[in-house]
Design a protein around this motif. Structure first.
Motif, PDB file in Angstrom:
ATOM      1  N   ALA A  28       0.955  -1.204  -0.004  1.00  0.00           N
ATOM      2  CA  ALA A  28      -0.055   0.006  -0.001  1.00  0.00           C
ATOM      3  C   ALA A  28       0.819   1.213  -0.024  1.00  0.00           C
ATOM      4  O   ALA A  28       0.653   2.347  -0.565  1.00  0.00           O
ATOM      5  CB  ALA A  28      -1.048   0.134   1.105  1.00  0.00           C
ATOM      6  N   TYR A  40      -8.187  10.786  -4.899  1.00  0.00           N
ATOM      7  CA  TYR A  40      -9.210  10.146  -4.105  1.00  0.00           C
ATOM      8  C   TYR A  40      -8.643   8.544  -4.083  1.00  0.00           C
ATOM      9  O   TYR A  40      -8.987   7.936  -3.184  1.00  0.00           O
ATOM     10  CB  TYR A  40     -10.187  10.329  -4.989  1.00  0.00           C
ATOM     11  CG  TYR A  40     -10.478   9.570  -6.437  1.00  0.00           C
ATOM     12  CD1 TYR A  40     -10.881   8.339  -6.357  1.00  0.00           C
ATOM     13  CD2 TYR A  40     -10.301  10.180  -7.623  1.00  0.00           C
ATOM     14  CE1 TYR A  40     -11.109   7.820  -7.703  1.00  0.00           C
ATOM     15  CE2 TYR A  40     -10.250   9.689  -8.728  1.00  0.00           C
ATOM     16  CZ  TYR A  40     -10.644   8.438  -8.926  1.00  0.00           C
ATOM     17  OH  TYR A  40     -10.538   7.706 -10.079  1.00  0.00           O
ATOM     18  N   VAL A  41      -7.975   8.049  -4.882  1.00  0.00           N
ATOM     19  CA  VAL A  41      -7.360   6.889  -4.850  1.00  0.00           C
ATOM     20  C   VAL A  41      -6.312   6.700  -3.696  1.00  0.00           C
ATOM     21  O   VAL A  41      -6.195   5.795  -2.925  1.00  0.00           O
ATOM     22  CB  VAL A  41      -6.832   6.356  -6.100  1.00  0.00           C
ATOM     23  CG1 VAL A  41      -6.237   4.776  -6.220  1.00  0.00           C
ATOM     24  CG2 VAL A  41      -7.986   6.205  -7.200  1.00  0.00           C
ATOM     25  N   GLN A  43      -6.232   8.645  -1.423  1.00  0.00           N
ATOM     26  CA  GLN A  43      -6.641   8.620   0.044  1.00  0.00           C
ATOM     27  C   GLN A  43      -7.175   7.367   0.492  1.00  0.00           C
ATOM     28  O   GLN A  43      -7.145   7.011   1.607  1.00  0.00           O
ATOM     29  CB  GLN A  43      -8.055   9.718  -0.141  1.00  0.00           C
ATOM     30  CG  GLN A  43      -7.362  11.139  -0.004  1.00  0.00           C
ATOM     31  CD  GLN A  43      -8.598  11.975  -0.411  1.00  0.00           C
ATOM     32  OE1 GLN A  43      -9.974  11.602  -0.685  1.00  0.00           O
ATOM     33  NE2 GLN A  43      -8.587  13.294  -0.439  1.00  0.00           N
ATOM     34  N   ARG A  44      -7.636   6.377  -0.479  1.00  0.00           N
ATOM     35  CA  ARG A  44      -8.209   5.269  -0.137  1.00  0.00           C
ATOM     36  C   ARG A  44      -6.959   4.221   0.188  1.00  0.00           C
ATOM     37  O   ARG A  44      -6.995   3.443   1.412  1.00  0.00           O
ATOM     38  CB  ARG A  44      -8.757   4.435  -1.200  1.00  0.00           C
ATOM     39  CG  ARG A  44     -10.049   5.174  -1.842  1.00  0.00           C
ATOM     40  CD  ARG A  44     -11.270   5.216  -0.873  1.00  0.00           C
ATOM     41  NE  ARG A  44     -12.343   5.632  -1.398  1.00  0.00           N
ATOM     42  CZ  ARG A  44     -12.697   6.886  -1.630  1.00  0.00           C
ATOM     43  NH1 ARG A  44     -12.167   7.847  -1.131  1.00  0.00           N
ATOM     44  NH2 ARG A  44     -14.101   7.070  -2.244  1.00  0.00           N
ATOM     45  N   PHE A  45      -5.837   4.262  -0.275  1.00  0.00           N
ATOM     46  CA  PHE A  45      -4.763   3.593   0.254  1.00  0.00           C
ATOM     47  C   PHE A  45      -4.184   4.053   1.551  1.00  0.00           C
ATOM     48  O   PHE A  45      -3.950   3.403   2.475  1.00  0.00           O
ATOM     49  CB  PHE A  45      -3.365   3.764  -0.716  1.00  0.00           C
ATOM     50  CG  PHE A  45      -3.423   2.881  -2.037  1.00  0.00           C
ATOM     51  CD1 PHE A  45      -3.527   1.359  -1.811  1.00  0.00           C
ATOM     52  CD2 PHE A  45      -3.721   3.262  -3.192  1.00  0.00           C
ATOM     53  CE1 PHE A  45      -3.804   0.777  -3.122  1.00  0.00           C
ATOM     54  CE2 PHE A  45      -3.679   2.842  -4.437  1.00  0.00           C
ATOM     55  CZ  PHE A  45      -3.808   1.186  -4.161  1.00  0.00           C
ATOM     56  N   GLY A  47      -6.019   5.624   3.946  1.00  0.00           N
ATOM     57  CA  GLY A  47      -6.937   5.049   4.857  1.00  0.00           C
ATOM     58  C   GLY A  47      -6.757   3.492   5.130  1.00  0.00           C
ATOM     59  O   GLY A  47      -6.876   3.039   6.106  1.00  0.00           O
ATOM     60  N   LEU A  48      -6.336   2.748   4.014  1.00  0.00           N
ATOM     61  CA  LEU A  48      -5.903   1.369   4.327  1.00  0.00           C
ATOM     62  C   LEU A  48      -4.756   1.289   5.275  1.00  0.00           C
ATOM     63  O   LEU A  48      -4.860   0.444   6.174  1.00  0.00           O
ATOM     64  CB  LEU A  48      -5.597   0.572   3.024  1.00  0.00           C
ATOM     65  CG  LEU A  48      -5.506  -0.919   3.087  1.00  0.00           C
ATOM     66  CD1 LEU A  48      -6.476  -1.689   3.870  1.00  0.00           C
ATOM     67  CD2 LEU A  48      -5.020  -1.499   1.717  1.00  0.00           C
ATOM     68  N   GLU A  51      -5.834   1.819   8.630  1.00  0.00           N
ATOM     69  CA  GLU A  51      -6.630   0.579   9.209  1.00  0.00           C
ATOM     70  C   GLU A  51      -5.492  -0.577   9.773  1.00  0.00           C
ATOM     71  O   GLU A  51      -5.578  -1.174  10.800  1.00  0.00           O
ATOM     72  CB  GLU A  51      -7.545   0.050   8.357  1.00  0.00           C
ATOM     73  CG  GLU A  51      -8.730   0.989   8.038  1.00  0.00           C
ATOM     74  CD  GLU A  51      -9.530   1.174   9.569  1.00  0.00           C
ATOM     75  OE1 GLU A  51      -9.784   0.394  10.387  1.00  0.00           O
ATOM     76  OE2 GLU A  51      -9.964   2.413   9.470  1.00  0.00           O
TER      77      GLU A  51
END
Length: 99
Positions: A28, A40-41, A43-45, A47-48, A51
């Motif tokens: 990631a 936006y992608v 940001q998803r990485f 967020g991962l 987590e």
């Protein structure tokens, strides 16, 4: 003692999951460096990554990780006196003394 045995078994599974999650974290992180990655992608990485960090630790915000912290809270919730008494009682075995 059964609580501690269950905690030990859970810890083994958590420890087994840490290495694959560390690998996922590295992938990631590398993905964040993809050229022309849309924000936006990214940001998803990110967020991962957050987590994973919360789960297994290794970040400034979660040095221990929530899984291990929760496991420790289970262990800490067992009164030490009760645990010692149960260990002492179980050390006598299952046979009833007639004396």
């Amino acid at each position: 003692m059964q609580v501690m045995e269950a905690a030990d078994a859970i810890e083994k599974h958590i420890n087994a999951a840490v290495e694959p999650l560390e690998c996922a974290r590295e992938v990631a992180r590398a993905a964040l460096g993809i050229p022309n990655l849309p924000g936006y992608v990214g940001q998803r990485f990110a967020g991962l990554l957050g987590e994973i960090g919360r789960a297994i630790g290794g970040t400034p915000a979660e040095p221990v990780g929530r899984l291990r912290a929760r496991l420790q809270s289970i262990r800490d919730s067992v009164p030490k006196d009760d645990l010692e008494a149960e260990k002492k009682t179980s050390s006598y075995g299952d046979k009833v003394s007639l004396i």
